[in-house]
Design a protein around this motif. Sequence first.
Motif, PDB file in Angstrom:
ATOM      1  N   GLY A 145     -64.558 -16.205 -60.716  1.00 58.02           N
ATOM      2  CA  GLY A 145     -64.311 -15.360 -59.747  1.00 58.02           C
ATOM      3  C   GLY A 145     -63.278 -15.492 -58.911  1.00 58.02           C
ATOM      4  N   ARG A 146     -62.372 -14.538 -58.130  1.00 55.07           N
ATOM      5  CA  ARG A 146     -61.587 -14.679 -57.039  1.00 55.07           C
ATOM      6  C   ARG A 146     -61.970 -13.471 -56.035  1.00 55.07           C
ATOM      7  NH1 ARG A 146     -57.133 -11.366 -57.426  1.00 55.07           N
ATOM      8  NH2 ARG A 146     -55.772 -12.881 -56.166  1.00 55.07           N
ATOM      9  N   GLN A 147     -61.586 -13.579 -54.778  1.00 51.15           N
ATOM     10  CA  GLN A 147     -61.738 -12.625 -53.783  1.00 51.15           C
ATOM     11  C   GLN A 147     -60.879 -12.790 -52.803  1.00 51.15           C
ATOM     12  OE1 GLN A 147     -63.811  -9.701 -53.451  1.00 51.15           O
ATOM     13  NE2 GLN A 147     -62.306  -9.410 -51.761  1.00 51.15           N
ATOM     14  N   SER A 152     -53.337 -13.116 -46.561  1.00 50.29           N
ATOM     15  CA  SER A 152     -52.786 -14.574 -46.906  1.00 50.29           C
ATOM     16  C   SER A 152     -53.586 -15.610 -47.369  1.00 50.29           C
ATOM     17  CB  SER A 152     -51.931 -15.112 -45.795  1.00 50.29           C
ATOM     18  OG  SER A 152     -52.836 -15.293 -44.639  1.00 50.29           O
ATOM     19  N   ALA A 153     -54.919 -15.167 -47.733  1.00 52.11           N
ATOM     20  CA  ALA A 153     -56.092 -16.039 -48.127  1.00 52.11           C
ATOM     21  C   ALA A 153     -56.794 -15.614 -49.283  1.00 52.11           C
ATOM     22  CB  ALA A 153     -56.941 -16.352 -46.986  1.00 52.11           C
ATOM     23  N   THR A 154     -56.871 -16.137 -50.248  1.00 53.14           N
ATOM     24  CA  THR A 154     -57.825 -15.912 -51.579  1.00 53.14           C
ATOM     25  C   THR A 154     -58.829 -16.999 -51.645  1.00 53.14           C
ATOM     26  OG1 THR A 154     -55.809 -14.629 -52.408  1.00 53.14           O
ATOM     27  CG2 THR A 154     -57.665 -15.160 -53.888  1.00 53.14           C
ATOM     28  N   LEU A 198     -59.650 -22.689 -51.949  1.00 51.44           N
ATOM     29  CA  LEU A 198     -59.013 -21.555 -50.920  1.00 51.44           C
ATOM     30  C   LEU A 198     -57.468 -21.778 -51.143  1.00 51.44           C
ATOM     31  CD1 LEU A 198     -59.535 -19.344 -48.626  1.00 51.44           C
ATOM     32  CD2 LEU A 198     -59.238 -21.449 -47.215  1.00 51.44           C
ATOM     33  N   ARG A 199     -56.889 -20.556 -51.419  1.00 50.37           N
ATOM     34  CA  ARG A 199     -55.459 -20.457 -51.597  1.00 50.37           C
ATOM     35  C   ARG A 199     -54.882 -19.691 -50.383  1.00 50.37           C
ATOM     36  NH1 ARG A 199     -51.632 -19.954 -55.945  1.00 50.37           N
ATOM     37  NH2 ARG A 199     -49.739 -18.454 -55.606  1.00 50.37           N
ATOM     38  N   ILE A 200     -53.772 -20.281 -49.614  1.00 51.18           N
ATOM     39  CA  ILE A 200     -53.211 -19.672 -48.272  1.00 51.18           C
ATOM     40  C   ILE A 200     -51.774 -19.812 -48.546  1.00 51.18           C
ATOM     41  CG2 ILE A 200     -52.956 -19.843 -46.078  1.00 51.18           C
ATOM     42  CD1 ILE A 200     -55.575 -21.415 -45.901  1.00 51.18           C
ATOM     43  N   TRP A 206     -44.118 -20.446 -48.995  1.00 45.04           N
ATOM     44  CA  TRP A 206     -44.909 -21.717 -49.372  1.00 45.04           C
ATOM     45  C   TRP A 206     -46.287 -21.298 -49.406  1.00 45.04           C
ATOM     46  CZ3 TRP A 206     -44.327 -27.300 -49.045  1.00 45.04           C
ATOM     47  CH2 TRP A 206     -42.789 -27.379 -48.946  1.00 45.04           C
ATOM     48  N   ILE A 207     -47.014 -22.022 -50.266  1.00 48.26           N
ATOM     49  CA  ILE A 207     -48.361 -21.712 -50.633  1.00 48.26           C
ATOM     50  C   ILE A 207     -49.146 -23.173 -50.478  1.00 48.26           C
ATOM     51  CG2 ILE A 207     -49.990 -21.055 -52.449  1.00 48.26           C
ATOM     52  CD1 ILE A 207     -47.870 -19.292 -53.573  1.00 48.26           C
ATOM     53  N   GLY A 208     -50.526 -22.958 -49.860  1.00 50.64           N
ATOM     54  CA  GLY A 208     -51.083 -24.295 -49.774  1.00 50.64           C
ATOM     55  C   GLY A 208     -52.582 -24.048 -50.596  1.00 50.64           C
ATOM     56  N   LYS A 209     -53.303 -24.909 -50.928  1.00 48.65           N
ATOM     57  CA  LYS A 209     -54.555 -24.805 -51.851  1.00 48.65           C
ATOM     58  C   LYS A 209     -55.362 -25.815 -51.222  1.00 48.65           C
ATOM     59  CE  LYS A 209     -56.183 -23.481 -56.003  1.00 48.65           C
ATOM     60  NZ  LYS A 209     -55.643 -23.097 -57.485  1.00 48.65           N
ATOM     61  N   LEU A 210     -56.642 -25.715 -51.002  1.00 54.95           N
ATOM     62  CA  LEU A 210     -57.725 -26.451 -50.890  1.00 54.95           C
ATOM     63  C   LEU A 210     -58.877 -26.323 -51.803  1.00 54.95           C
ATOM     64  CD1 LEU A 210     -59.231 -28.785 -48.934  1.00 54.95           C
ATOM     65  CD2 LEU A 210     -60.262 -26.857 -47.815  1.00 54.95           C
TER      66      LEU A 210
END
Length: 280
Positions: A145-147, A152-154, A198-200, A206-210
């Motif tokens: 799932g995704r929300q 800017s944050a998913t 968490l995708r920001i 630029w895209i960051g991901k944790l």
Amino acid sequence: LRGLGPDASLTLFNGHRVAFDAAGQGIDISAIPLAAIERLDVVADGASALYGSDAVAGVANVILRRKVDGVVTSARLGAATDGGAFTQQYSIVTGPSWGSGGFMVAADYQHATGITARQRSYTSNLPADATLIPAQRQVSMVLAGRQKISDSATFEIDGHYMHRSTSRCMAYVVSASCYGQGSVVSSTVDSWSVSPSLRIELTSDWIGKLIGTYSKSDTSVATRFFVGGTQTALARPNYVNELKSIEFGAEGPLFALPGGDARLALGGGYRTNRLRTDSR
């Protein structure tokens, strides 16, 4: 891949690792229902420089569906003409979606009867109940799932659960049943994983991901030994694989070139793999 065995090929689910299966370093791909898979990305060249020694033969990344239109069901029945191997499989995949997200859930049930020596003419020299192909029962489920929680944050999450049981009759002499002179081996496997991320969007480019993952695979085996029709021993080994990991990274363009943007990807992570065995 390349015939090097499961411990030389790395299998990922939506880009993240899961726990190994039993005492080996392979991943049980049957834990994912086919109905839940969107596509399979394969790196057929050695990728150990990026992923480690378990990617010597290459990498296979199983991409799960994030969106399903309606409900998709399937059923499959099959059997062998000489008897045994009656297989039934039922699956369902569904999941609502909305403007800011959605999720997919899939379930799969499989049951296959075994094949014994009495069902094949070319094994008539073996005890009638000796197992050629064991019976198997499996239940598996997957959630993805995704929300979107801001512009800017998913937030995304993946998870799976699988339970499988099987049994085998092994005769030690051709003149006796496995319950007379042999062994009966039964095994069960329970595996599951959960991986939130968490995708920001750090800037417009630029895209960051944790991402974090916890996964576990628990295999229990029970072997009953028979001599002269009497059970003489019982061995119950247990293998528990556990994986914990957390990773972070960012990627984006540095500057433009005639052939396209020069891009940079950077990140780091921490992972532990643990195998605990209990031989009884």
